[in-house]
Design a protein around this motif. Structure first.
Motif, PDB file in Angstrom:
ATOM      1  N   LEU A 244       0.796  -1.226   0.000  1.00  0.00           N
ATOM      2  CA  LEU A 244       0.000   0.000   0.000  1.00  0.00           C
ATOM      3  C   LEU A 244       0.831   1.280   0.000  1.00  0.00           C
ATOM      4  N   ILE A 245       2.026   1.221   0.594  1.00  0.00           N
ATOM      5  CA  ILE A 245       2.869   2.417   0.702  1.00  0.00           C
ATOM      6  C   ILE A 245       4.244   2.124   0.128  1.00  0.00           C
ATOM      7  N   GLU A 246       4.762   3.105  -0.615  1.00  0.00           N
ATOM      8  CA  GLU A 246       6.093   2.984  -1.208  1.00  0.00           C
ATOM      9  C   GLU A 246       6.878   4.261  -0.952  1.00  0.00           C
ATOM     10  N   ASN A 247       8.180   4.167  -1.077  1.00  0.00           N
ATOM     11  CA  ASN A 247       9.030   5.348  -0.898  1.00  0.00           C
ATOM     12  C   ASN A 247       8.649   6.428  -1.906  1.00  0.00           C
ATOM     13  N   GLY A 248       8.575   7.657  -1.427  1.00  0.00           N
ATOM     14  CA  GLY A 248       8.255   8.773  -2.302  1.00  0.00           C
ATOM     15  C   GLY A 248       6.781   9.108  -2.381  1.00  0.00           C
ATOM     16  N   ASP A 249       5.926   8.320  -1.745  1.00  0.00           N
ATOM     17  CA  ASP A 249       4.486   8.588  -1.769  1.00  0.00           C
ATOM     18  C   ASP A 249       4.151   9.875  -1.021  1.00  0.00           C
ATOM     19  N   LYS A 250       3.166  10.587  -1.547  1.00  0.00           N
ATOM     20  CA  LYS A 250       2.533  11.664  -0.791  1.00  0.00           C
ATOM     21  C   LYS A 250       1.072  11.276  -0.677  1.00  0.00           C
ATOM     22  N   ILE A 251       0.642  10.989   0.546  1.00  0.00           N
ATOM     23  CA  ILE A 251      -0.662  10.381   0.784  1.00  0.00           C
ATOM     24  C   ILE A 251      -1.624  11.372   1.425  1.00  0.00           C
ATOM     25  N   ALA A 252      -2.764  11.560   0.787  1.00  0.00           N
ATOM     26  CA  ALA A 252      -3.849  12.343   1.382  1.00  0.00           C
ATOM     27  C   ALA A 252      -4.733  11.388   2.165  1.00  0.00           C
ATOM     28  N   ILE A 253      -5.008  11.715   3.409  1.00  0.00           N
ATOM     29  CA  ILE A 253      -5.862  10.875   4.252  1.00  0.00           C
ATOM     30  C   ILE A 253      -7.234  11.527   4.348  1.00  0.00           C
ATOM     31  N   GLY A 254      -8.252  10.825   3.874  1.00  0.00           N
ATOM     32  CA  GLY A 254      -9.602  11.348   3.962  1.00  0.00           C
ATOM     33  C   GLY A 254     -10.077  11.324   5.404  1.00  0.00           C
TER      34      GLY A 254
ATOM     35  N   ARG B 214     -15.968  11.776  -3.179  1.00  0.00           N
ATOM     36  CA  ARG B 214     -14.764  11.172  -3.745  1.00  0.00           C
ATOM     37  C   ARG B 214     -14.175  12.073  -4.831  1.00  0.00           C
ATOM     38  N   GLY B 215     -15.053  12.678  -5.632  1.00  0.00           N
ATOM     39  CA  GLY B 215     -14.577  13.598  -6.659  1.00  0.00           C
ATOM     40  C   GLY B 215     -13.868  14.799  -6.050  1.00  0.00           C
ATOM     41  N   ALA B 216     -14.444  15.314  -4.962  1.00  0.00           N
ATOM     42  CA  ALA B 216     -13.823  16.446  -4.274  1.00  0.00           C
ATOM     43  C   ALA B 216     -12.477  16.049  -3.672  1.00  0.00           C
ATOM     44  N   LEU B 217     -12.420  14.850  -3.088  1.00  0.00           N
ATOM     45  CA  LEU B 217     -11.163  14.352  -2.525  1.00  0.00           C
ATOM     46  C   LEU B 217     -10.098  14.225  -3.608  1.00  0.00           C
ATOM     47  N   ASN B 218     -10.486  13.667  -4.750  1.00  0.00           N
ATOM     48  CA  ASN B 218      -9.531  13.500  -5.846  1.00  0.00           C
ATOM     49  C   ASN B 218      -8.994  14.846  -6.322  1.00  0.00           C
ATOM     50  N   SER B 219      -9.874  15.841  -6.388  1.00  0.00           N
ATOM     51  CA  SER B 219      -9.456  17.174  -6.834  1.00  0.00           C
ATOM     52  C   SER B 219      -8.434  17.777  -5.876  1.00  0.00           C
ATOM     53  N   VAL B 220      -8.683  17.622  -4.571  1.00  0.00           N
ATOM     54  CA  VAL B 220      -7.747  18.143  -3.578  1.00  0.00           C
ATOM     55  C   VAL B 220      -6.417  17.397  -3.655  1.00  0.00           C
ATOM     56  N   CYS B 221      -6.490  16.079  -3.849  1.00  0.00           N
ATOM     57  CA  CYS B 221      -5.271  15.268  -3.978  1.00  0.00           C
ATOM     58  C   CYS B 221      -4.403  15.785  -5.109  1.00  0.00           C
ATOM     59  N   LYS B 222      -5.025  16.020  -6.260  1.00  0.00           N
ATOM     60  CA  LYS B 222      -4.282  16.504  -7.417  1.00  0.00           C
ATOM     61  C   LYS B 222      -3.671  17.874  -7.130  1.00  0.00           C
ATOM     62  N   ARG B 223      -4.445  18.732  -6.482  1.00  0.00           N
ATOM     63  CA  ARG B 223      -3.974  20.087  -6.186  1.00  0.00           C
ATOM     64  C   ARG B 223      -2.783  20.074  -5.231  1.00  0.00           C
ATOM     65  N   LEU B 224      -2.788  19.120  -4.291  1.00  0.00           N
ATOM     66  CA  LEU B 224      -1.720  19.041  -3.298  1.00  0.00           C
ATOM     67  C   LEU B 224      -0.537  18.200  -3.769  1.00  0.00           C
TER      68      LEU B 224
END
Length: 240
Positions: free
Chosen positions: A17-27, A111-121
């Protein structure tokens, strides 16, 4: 929290689930599940097993009318950046469209809103706090209401947004989450449909099964999580 960290680490390693270099948004909704996931990933990061970043993201469906002060303090105390995204989801789903079965549309919009924030961050992964009981409940929802064998996956790539969705609590029992969250500033559910949903009905159905057939919940969990079932359910997605 130690038991939650144990099963979460098992899921992270088993499903990569997690790899080096990940930037993870937590809902983070502010409920017990998402607060425990947030704290668990914050603690897990300190183990230095992987080099990754985390940020907390909250979708405010009431466009600024909810008090998130306790959540802000919680995030500050564990040194995790919090982003609150104001939306008009409640107004659209419940007031304008007056959906009789609002959960699907609401979830899709959140989920769409979360995805948009993920992309922005600049996040490449989105972590959601679904646990083992959610996996079982989703299996029965699909079976009873859709006539198909399906459930949540621990990891899935969303090609539309180019974000990978992960569920680090996939192997964690809800009882452990409840115990770990005892002293957390849990935000009371603000969902208008919280007490009237198919998911709640199915959860009660599974609990009644356990009363009538003691031990059946563990056997169901084992059946769903077995490598054979996991591979079959994953393969069936290609048959749609």
């Amino acid at each position: 929290m130690q038991k939650v960290l144990s099963t979460m680490r098992k899921a992270i390693e088993k499903y990569n689930l997690i790899e080096n270099g990940d930037k993870i948004a937590i809902g983070v909704s502010g409920g017990k599940d998402s607060l425990v996931l947030l704290k668990a990933l914050s603690d897990f990061k300190k183990f230095n097993l992987y080099n990754f970043e985390i940020v907390a993201v909250t979708i405010d469906i009431y466009s600024g009318k909810v008090d998130y002060s306790n959540l802000k303090k919680f995030c500050k105390d564990i040194n995790v950046e919090l982003h609150i995204e104001k939306t008009d989801i409640n107004q659209i789903v419940f007031e304008e469209r007056k959906e009789k079965n609002p959960c699907s549309l609401c979830a899709k919009m959140r989920r769409g809103a979360l995805n948009s924030v993920c992309k922005r961050l600049g996040c490449n992964k989105l972590a959601l706090a679904h646990h083992l009981q959610d996996v079982v409940t989703t299996f029965f929802l699909s079976l009873l209401y859709e006539g198909r064998l399906s459930t949540m996956q621990p990891k899935s790539y969303m090609s539309n947004s180019e974000i990978t969705l992960i569920r680090p609590l996939y192997l964690t029992h809800e009882e452990r989450i409840i115990h770990a969250s005892r002293n957390y500033p849990i935000l009371k559910s603000v969902c208008p449909a919280n007490d009237n949903s198919k998911r709640k009905d199915v959860k009660e159905f599974v609990n009644n099964l356990e009363k009538n057939i003691p031990g059946v919940k563990k056997r169901i969990e084992h059946a769903i999580l077995s490598d054979e079932s996991y591979n079959l359910l994953d393969k069936m997605k290609e048959w749609k």
